[in-house]
Design an enzyme around this catalytic site. Sequence first.
Site, PDB file in Angstrom:
ATOM      1  N   ALA A  32       0.870  -1.192   0.000  1.00  0.00           N
ATOM      2  CA  ALA A  32       0.000   0.000   0.000  1.00  0.00           C
ATOM      3  C   ALA A  32       0.901   1.235   0.000  1.00  0.00           C
ATOM      4  CB  ALA A  32      -0.965   0.000   1.177  1.00  0.00           C
ATOM      5  N   HIS A  37       7.166   5.613   1.449  1.00  0.00           N
ATOM      6  CA  HIS A  37       7.910   4.434   0.966  1.00  0.00           C
ATOM      7  C   HIS A  37       8.839   4.834  -0.186  1.00  0.00           C
ATOM      8  CE1 HIS A  37       4.105   2.396   2.494  1.00  0.00           C
ATOM      9  NE2 HIS A  37       5.037   1.813   3.200  1.00  0.00           N
ATOM     10  N   GLN A 151      11.719   6.770   9.955  1.00  0.00           N
ATOM     11  CA  GLN A 151      11.673   7.272  11.339  1.00  0.00           C
ATOM     12  C   GLN A 151      10.247   7.277  11.884  1.00  0.00           C
ATOM     13  OE1 GLN A 151      12.933  11.454  11.932  1.00  0.00           O
ATOM     14  NE2 GLN A 151      11.306  11.407  13.460  1.00  0.00           N
ATOM     15  N   MET A 187       2.440  10.432   6.497  1.00  0.00           N
ATOM     16  CA  MET A 187       1.893   9.460   5.541  1.00  0.00           C
ATOM     17  C   MET A 187       1.939   8.066   6.159  1.00  0.00           C
ATOM     18  SD  MET A 187       3.133  10.638   1.839  1.00  0.00           S
ATOM     19  CE  MET A 187       2.770  12.289   1.269  1.00  0.00           C
ATOM     20  N   SER A 189       0.091   3.889   5.390  1.00  0.00           N
ATOM     21  CA  SER A 189      -0.836   3.062   4.606  1.00  0.00           C
ATOM     22  C   SER A 189      -2.209   3.019   5.252  1.00  0.00           C
ATOM     23  CB  SER A 189      -0.299   1.634   4.497  1.00  0.00           C
ATOM     24  OG  SER A 189       1.008   1.668   4.001  1.00  0.00           O
TER      25      SER A 189
HETATM   26  N1  LIG Z   1       5.493   8.792   6.169  1.00  0.00           N
HETATM   27  C1  LIG Z   1       6.586   8.040   6.106  1.00  0.00           C
HETATM   28  N2  LIG Z   1       7.795   8.609   5.907  1.00  0.00           N
HETATM   29  C2  LIG Z   1       8.916   7.843   5.860  1.00  0.00           C
HETATM   30  N3  LIG Z   1       8.928   6.504   5.979  1.00  0.00           N
HETATM   31  C3  LIG Z   1       7.744   5.895   6.172  1.00  0.00           C
HETATM   32  C4  LIG Z   1       6.531   6.618   6.240  1.00  0.00           C
HETATM   33  N4  LIG Z   1       5.509   5.740   6.422  1.00  0.00           N
HETATM   34  C5  LIG Z   1       6.068   4.526   6.487  1.00  0.00           C
HETATM   35  N5  LIG Z   1       7.409   4.616   6.335  1.00  0.00           N
HETATM   36  C6  LIG Z   1       8.354   3.509   6.399  1.00  0.00           C
HETATM   37  O1  LIG Z   1       8.114   2.588   5.367  1.00  0.00           O
HETATM   38  C7  LIG Z   1       8.491   1.279   5.810  1.00  0.00           C
HETATM   39  C8  LIG Z   1       7.361   0.349   5.551  1.00  0.00           C
HETATM   40  O2  LIG Z   1       6.267   0.733   6.365  1.00  0.00           O
HETATM   41  P1  LIG Z   1       4.813   0.187   6.194  1.00  0.00           P
HETATM   42  O3  LIG Z   1       4.723  -0.589   4.935  1.00  0.00           O
HETATM   43  O4  LIG Z   1       4.341  -0.416   7.453  1.00  0.00           O
HETATM   44  O5  LIG Z   1       4.020   1.526   5.897  1.00  0.00           O
HETATM   45  P2  LIG Z   1       3.216   2.444   6.823  1.00  0.00           P
HETATM   46  O6  LIG Z   1       2.696   3.542   6.014  1.00  0.00           O
HETATM   47  O7  LIG Z   1       4.032   2.721   8.051  1.00  0.00           O
HETATM   48  O8  LIG Z   1       2.004   1.578   7.166  1.00  0.00           O
HETATM   49  P3  LIG Z   1       1.260   1.437   8.487  1.00  0.00           P
HETATM   50  O9  LIG Z   1      -0.071   1.985   8.201  1.00  0.00           O
HETATM   51  O10 LIG Z   1       1.365  -0.039   8.622  1.00  0.00           O
HETATM   52  O11 LIG Z   1       1.960   2.143   9.589  1.00  0.00           O
HETATM   53  C9  LIG Z   1       8.811   1.400   7.304  1.00  0.00           C
HETATM   54  O12 LIG Z   1      10.218   1.477   7.453  1.00  0.00           O
HETATM   55  C10 LIG Z   1       8.154   2.699   7.666  1.00  0.00           C
HETATM   56  O13 LIG Z   1       8.747   3.342   8.776  1.00  0.00           O
END
Ligand SMILES: Nc1ncnc2c1ncn2[C@@H]1O[C@H](COP(=O)(O)OP(=O)(O)OP(=O)(O)O)[C@@H](O)[C@H]1O
Length: 282
Positions: A32, A37, A151, A187, A189
């Site tokens: 997602a 990401h 982070q 941001m 998912s």
């Molecule tokens: N807004 C963001 N900025 C920078 N890195 C991010 C951000 N959101 C997620 N990540 C990083 O992306 C990687 C994958 O995270 P993940 O796929 O769980 O996404 P997420 O958006 O954090 O989803 P969730 O809703 O599960 O928290 C992790 O290392 C996470 O810290």
Amino acid sequence: MEVIATIAELESSLKPLKVKGLKIALVPTMGALHQGHLSLIAEAQKQADIVVCSIFVNPTQFTDPKDLEKYPRPLEHDIQMLTEAGCNFVFMPSVKEMYPNYPTPENWKIDLGSAEFVLEGEFRKGHYQGVTQIVFKLFDAVKPDKAFFGQKDFQQVLMIKNMVEVLDLDVQIVTCPIIREDDGLAMSSRNIHLNHADRANSLVLSKALFFIEDHYRTQSIEELLANSKAIIDSAPGVELDYLTIVDGDTLLPISSKMDINTVALVAAKVGETRLIDNVIIN
Ligand SMILES: Nc1ncnc2c1ncn2[C@@H]1O[C@H](COP(=O)(O)OP(=O)(O)OP(=O)(O)O)[C@@H](O)[C@H]1O
Ligand SMILES: CC(C)(CO)[C@@H](O)C(=O)[O-]
Ligand code: BAL
């Protein structure tokens, strides 16, 4: 971009590249995908020759079965985003590929230190054993030179660094800054689950953190916490799990101000959706 589903296929695709001396980066995700990401992919491209992104919704780190069930899985769209970003490989294994005996639990218990049990570890019991279990398996399959994490999951990075140290793994962990929407929401998912009212209410999370950041020099810890909690309380439908100012190594609340390593973290349910965020203050 090559789409890969098995560990054997991944190893045989990466082997010739490693023989040539190319540096491999791994960006683990649960899919997602969003700009957060993609910022990890972009940083990985700067720091390595080949970028592998993994997409795997890891069942062992979920403590709430409903959260696992409704986790978004827009796989075609994710592949398109990674292709456009110039990612080299996407590894999308099945649950059986990563956990051959699933749902029978595997033996995995490592010492991540006392910080495992606070904050997210308190609200999602066993979460970091599940996270480190899958990240270890991904490291083992890819054997990357560097792995990139956001982070936004501050405690997760600390736990993964602790695992690397405890198991003496040969991989460098790189932490990338939080990417936010224009109005400040980090941001994530899970933001997709927010309805119109939740989306507006969710802004109090980043506002509370920015308040702490902006007033850290001029207010006491008690004032900072009281005033930032009042910001959270001003939004209906936001149920706070924690809002805290901690030492970035121990994750324990600080009682007096420090000049380094201070982090403010928040977790709250906004409507039905649980969100986390943080700011590094110094
Ligand atoms: N807004 C963001 N900025 C920078 N890195 C991010 C951000 N959101 C997620 N990540 C990083 O992306 C990687 C994958 O995270 P993940 O796929 O769980 O996404 P997420 O958006 O954090 O989803 P969730 O809703 O599960 O928290 C992790 O290392 C996470 O810290
Ligand atoms: C690191 C990770 C991919 C492990 O499943 C996950 O916890 C995440 O997306 O942050
Ligand atoms: N982004 C961290 C993974 C999780 O919430 O399970």
